[in-house]
Design a protein around this motif. Structure first.
Motif, PDB file in Angstrom:
ATOM      1  N   VAL B   8      48.237  -1.207 -47.539  1.00 36.52           N
ATOM      2  CA  VAL B   8      46.729  -1.719 -46.989  1.00 36.52           C
ATOM      3  C   VAL B   8      46.756  -2.908 -46.308  1.00 36.52           C
ATOM      4  CG1 VAL B   8      44.485  -1.968 -47.733  1.00 36.52           C
ATOM      5  CG2 VAL B   8      46.008  -0.415 -48.986  1.00 36.52           C
ATOM      6  N   ARG B   9      46.565  -2.742 -44.733  1.00 40.30           N
ATOM      7  CA  ARG B   9      46.516  -3.814 -44.044  1.00 40.30           C
ATOM      8  C   ARG B   9      45.180  -4.422 -44.189  1.00 40.30           C
ATOM      9  NH1 ARG B   9      46.257  -1.772 -38.897  1.00 40.30           N
ATOM     10  NH2 ARG B   9      47.209   0.040 -39.298  1.00 40.30           N
ATOM     11  N   PRO B  11      42.024  -5.041 -43.200  1.00 38.29           N
ATOM     12  CA  PRO B  11      41.334  -4.642 -41.758  1.00 38.29           C
ATOM     13  C   PRO B  11      40.649  -6.059 -40.867  1.00 38.29           C
ATOM     14  CG  PRO B  11      40.465  -3.596 -43.446  1.00 38.29           C
ATOM     15  CD  PRO B  11      41.187  -4.638 -44.113  1.00 38.29           C
ATOM     16  N   GLU B  14      36.734  -6.405 -40.894  1.00 39.61           N
ATOM     17  CA  GLU B  14      36.019  -6.529 -42.237  1.00 39.61           C
ATOM     18  C   GLU B  14      35.432  -8.054 -42.345  1.00 39.61           C
ATOM     19  OE1 GLU B  14      36.296  -3.655 -43.872  1.00 39.61           O
ATOM     20  OE2 GLU B  14      36.528  -4.631 -45.590  1.00 39.61           O
ATOM     21  N   GLN B  15      35.798  -8.809 -41.592  1.00 40.70           N
ATOM     22  CA  GLN B  15      35.065 -10.277 -41.700  1.00 40.70           C
ATOM     23  C   GLN B  15      33.661 -10.128 -41.674  1.00 40.70           C
ATOM     24  OE1 GLN B  15      37.509 -11.817 -43.251  1.00 40.70           O
ATOM     25  NE2 GLN B  15      39.084 -10.451 -42.503  1.00 40.70           N
ATOM     26  N   PRO B  16      32.963 -10.724 -42.281  1.00 41.56           N
ATOM     27  CA  PRO B  16      31.637 -10.917 -42.171  1.00 41.56           C
ATOM     28  C   PRO B  16      31.171 -11.626 -40.550  1.00 41.56           C
ATOM     29  CG  PRO B  16      32.041 -12.377 -43.925  1.00 41.56           C
ATOM     30  CD  PRO B  16      33.237 -11.532 -43.688  1.00 41.56           C
ATOM     31  N   ARG B  18      29.603 -13.826 -38.393  1.00 39.02           N
ATOM     32  CA  ARG B  18      28.646 -14.837 -38.516  1.00 39.02           C
ATOM     33  C   ARG B  18      28.329 -15.432 -36.791  1.00 39.02           C
ATOM     34  NH1 ARG B  18      30.838 -16.362 -43.282  1.00 39.02           N
ATOM     35  NH2 ARG B  18      29.580 -15.341 -44.766  1.00 39.02           N
TER      36      ARG B  18
END
Ligand code: ATP
Ligand code: MG
Lengths: 504, 339
Positions: B8-9, B11, B14-16, B18
């Motif tokens: 499971v890389r 992803p 995914e980073q919120p 901002r």
């Protein structure tokens, strides 16, 4: 026919990628005719993805699948089915609005000169349902109006109607009770005696022991062991293969409930038409009460009625001495009641929305000022919970739809752990959750009760009810037939109580 | 998770996200298909109509036309995201415009203040919205049917009140206010911009917006999560009713009339703009920015056609084609960006 030693199906190096995730990173295993081959693995290990590849619902990115020795590529489910591969998926895939018989024969309708043969379809559906121990399901009933357990039976009938050589079952027992699982196993034995191969997925070790011949273990999308003997391999070894660590597979010890603790939830004479009646029970602060009973005995309906989500015809529900307005979810929520519903997909999840939004949806006011949401705080709190429950993959911005079944269940549960409830009603909280995460969930439930929350747990697994609860209520046909401390009753006694009189 | 065999890389998407740039980046990314369509239309406009198209006055005309239907479409985005539909918006605009311009109302406006006209229109719009919402949420009438009934009834009432006559507005303060410009931008356009911005904030940053997504995505799950789905539904239709009231005010100001024929086919224009913007017709997903682009595309299209003296019928054909092309483009691009 191939000989029994040559595999019916052989899978080599299968890889399947989704955006951002490699669901299968190289899977190898063989299935022989006439065997029950179990697939084990943690939530998100790739079991469901693998069976979707085998059944032609997903195309693999790499790897080779051989069917009776020949390399095949099932481009769609129809191709797989015409070769003799049928699957029962983890998430039910029936068409609501169509009848049971129509669903069973969907895609291979019985017809003569272009006209459907309805009577014949009904007759055969009836025969299949009888064989599965459910003569009570009418073939002409709309599938959408059946309970989840009965829908599962219909999916099984559908798979059987294909007369396949390989039948794949993805967690078929998750919505079934013990009695139905027994019937399922009987049918499986009949099939294997005829040379049909079964691929069986379950998180329940006892089932693997009882029905399995060989086991393949997946971890993070790869085969870590294959062809293990199902009966001889030790549970601890299997769990270590699955998780890569030793897991304490036990219920956390509990202190006795303080007899002076206030009664938080008081239910008196609750009744709802013919579904259940005369339900009385109380739950003290810090107490866990378990409801045992068959699927369809009225357990879930009782919880929904306490929560105000279902109309009642008599009785009262009091929280902290205050009577709740009948049939009003808002009143229950304001009084501090929470319900983690039975069916995650239809009653719990916002499938297309991010994990954190699913977790905070019933706690929004705690994250807002003057109606404006604090996104950062929402994400941070959600992240804490998903880490505690080991949701994989870990990001909270992923759409819930892309998570595996067990991980979706953890998201629903996280929602209710986040909310500071006075009374928490948990309906099958660990459905589809793997052994490792289960012990985390048991710990969290115990922590809640230590903090003084009154907890009610419904579970089809008697062991779970007895292990978690201080007090047990046994429900049969809409009535509470037994009430007493959990430590004074054992599993077989509960099963007797649950079954008594239902055979008639 | 310390194992080295992990498949499971983490992803990257995914980073919120901002910061303003990330926000704009993602919004533009999601709306690329719409931006491309709008740019193409402008190119066609410049080629076929030349300076008559690429002219400040013409652009302001487009925006002024877009403003009225735009306000309705922003409200419609909420209702559709919340799993509903409203066919009565055009009729509500007509009824509000008529009620706000009767002789009696105008007399009151001249005696007291021109805001009387505004309040009358908003109140009528809100009232119709409440009725729609209550019929749907508590009366359990399918939204399609309930608002179809409102469509017939509201337009009929507008005809009765106005006696099928066009009512000329003669309230100088009112006309003067809405005819003005702020820094060269017409007041009507400013109102549209304000409604869009407020709509975006409410949908994406408040509990009300979040509940709208939940109610549209899975009403049963929303109910069991403790959301009062019926009350929320009434609020959604009321909000759209108020938007119709605002649109009526703008339309009265632009045409200086109130009429039972105002707002014809607004329901289709608004729904089309919302849907090509990327809001899911089945609910649970919605975007205000997309809706704004949708409105601009349709209005620009009409303008290009009018400048080229093409018939209304030809416009309708092009509109149909544009809906299909924009939606197809949108799907392709969304899939490629993995959204
Ligand atoms: N449609 C999809 N899009 C993106 N990722 C997906 C999709 N389907 C599955 N995945 C990912 O693939 C991985 C394997 O999922 P899968 O459903 O096969 O797990 P599983 O072993 O069946 O788990 P469970 O025991 O919880 O049912 C997970 O990380 C999941 O998030
Ligand atoms: Mg699965």
């Amino acid at each position: 026919m191939t000989t029994t030693t040559a595999p019916l199906l052989s899978v080599r190096g299968v890889v399947k990628r989704f955006p951002g995730v490699t669901a299968l990173g190289g899977v190898d295993f063989d299935v022989r005719a006439g065997e029950v081959h179990c697939l084990l693995g943690q939530n998100g290990a790739g079991k469901s993805t693998l069976i979707k590849v085998l059944a032609g619902a997903h195309r693999p990115d790499e790897g080779e699948i051989r069917w009776q020795g020949e390399v095949v590529s099932f481009d769609n489910p129809t191709a797989a089915m015409s070769s003799g591969v049928a699957a029962i998926y983890q998430e039910l895939d029936l068409v609501a609005g169509l009848s049971v018989a129509d669903n069973v024969f969907l895609g291979h309708e019985l017809s003569k000169a272009g006209f459907t043969r309805r009577a014949e379809a009904h007759r055969r559906t009836k025969a299949l349902l009888d064989r599965l121990g459910h003569p009570d399901i009418p073939p002409d009933r709309d599938v959408g109006r059946l309970s989840a357990a009965n829908q599962q039976i219909v999916s099984m009938a559908r798979a059987l109607s294909r007369d396949g050589r390989l039948l794949i079952m993805d967690e078929p027992s998750a919505v079934l009770d013990q009695d139905e699982v027994r019937t399922l196993f009987r049918v499986i034995r009949e099939l294997t005696a005829q040379g049909v191969a079964i691929v069986y997925i379950s998180h329940r070790m006892e089932e693997i022991r009882e029905i399995g011949d060989r086991v393949t273990v997946l971890k993070d999308g790869r085969t870590v062991a294959t062809g293990l003997p199902a009966r001889e391999t030790r549970t601890a070894d299997l769990i270590r293969l699955m998780t890569g660590r030793d897991v304490e597979y036990a219920f956390p010890p509990r202190d006795p409930v303080d007899p002076a603790a206030p009664e938080v939830l008081v239910v008196r004479g609750l009744a709802a038409g013919e579904r259940f009646s005369g339900v009385d029970f109380t739950v003290r602060a810090g107490e866990v009460v378990g409801l045992a009973g068959l699927v369809g005995s009225g357990r879930s309906e009782i919880l929904e009625a306490v929560y105000g989500a279902r109309r009642t015809t008599a009785g009262t529900v009091e929280v902290d001495g205050k009577r709740l307005r009948r049939g009003n979810v808002g009143a229950a929520v304001r009084a501090g009641v929470g319900l983690c519903p039975e069916e995650r997909k239809s009653q719990g999840l916002l499938l297309d929305q991010a994990v954190y939004r699913n977790i905070t949806v019933s706690t929004l006011s705690a994250f807002s000022r003057f109606g404006f949401l604090d996104n950062g705080a929402e994400r941070a709190r959600s992240q804490e919970l998903t880490t505690a429950l080991d949701v994989r993959p870990p990001g909270v911005d992923r759409a819930v739809r892309t998570l595996s079944g067990g991980n979706q269940q953890k998201v629903v549960l996280a929602r209710w752990l986040l909310r500071e409830c006075r009374v928490l009603l948990l309906d099958e909280p660990t459905r589809g959750v793997d052994v490792g995460a289960r012990s985390e969930i048991y710990e969290l439930i115990r922590d809640l009760s230590v903090r003084g929350v009154a907890v009610v747990v419904v579970s089809s697994e008697v062991e779970e009810v007895l292990g978690l609860a201080d007090r047990v209520l046994v429900v049969r046909e809409g009535r509470v037939v037994h009430e007493g401390p959990a430590r004074e009753i054992d599993e077989s006694r509960v099963l007797d109580l649950v079954m008594e009189g239902t055979a008639a | 998770m310390s194992e080295n065999t992990t498949a499971v890389r983490p992803p990257t998407a995914e980073q919120p996200q901002r910061g303003v740039s990330a926000l704009l980046g993602s919004a533009a990314g999601r709306n690329t298909g719409l931006v491309v369509a709008l740019v193409l239309l402008c190119v066609v406009g410049v080629i076929t109509a030349g300076d008559r198209f690429a002219d400040v006055d013409n652009v302001l005309t487009i925006l002024r036309l877009a403003a009225v239907i735009g306000v309705v479409s922003v409200g419609m985005t909420f209702v559709i995201t919340g799993g509903g539909i409203d066919l009565s918006v055009g009729a509500i605009v007509a009824l509000s415009s008529v009620w706000a311009t009767t002789l009696a109302t105008q007399a009151m406006a001249n005696d007291a203040h021109w805001l009387v006209i505004v309040f009358a229109a908003l109140a009528v719009g809100a009232g119709c919205g409440v009725i729609n919402g209550v019929l749907i949420a508590y009366g359990r009438i399918v939204a399609f049917i309930a608002t179809l009934a409102m469509l017939a009834a509201a337009r009929g009432l507008a005809e009765i009140i106005s006696n099928r006559k066009t009512q000329i507005v003669n309230v100088p303060g009112f006309t003067a206010f809405f005819d003005a410009s702020v820094l060269g931008v017409p007041v009507l356009v400013v109102i549209f911009a304000l409604v869009a911005v407020v709509g975006w904030v409410v949908l994406n940053r408040t509990t009300f917006g979040r509940r709208t997504f939940a109610v549209g995505g899975n009403p049963e799950a929303a109910r069991l999560a403790g959301i009062d789905v019926r009350r929320h539904t009434v609020l959604l239709y009321t909000l759209l009713g108020v938007c119709c009231g605002i649109a009526a005010v703008m339309l009265v100001a632009r045409t200086t009339t109130g009429s039972s024929t105002h707002g014809g086919l607004y329901e289709l224009d608004a729904i089309a703009a919302v849907v090509i913007g990327g809001t899911l017709l089945s609910g649970g997903r919605g975007t205000i920015a997309g809706t704004v682009f949708g409105v601009l595309i349709f209005t620009t299209l009409s303008n290009v056609f009018t400048l080229n003296n093409l018939s209304i019928s030809a416009q309708a054909v092009a509109k149909g084609a544009i809906i299909v092309v924009a939606v197809l483009l949108q799907q392709r691009l969304a899939r490629r960006s993995g959204a």
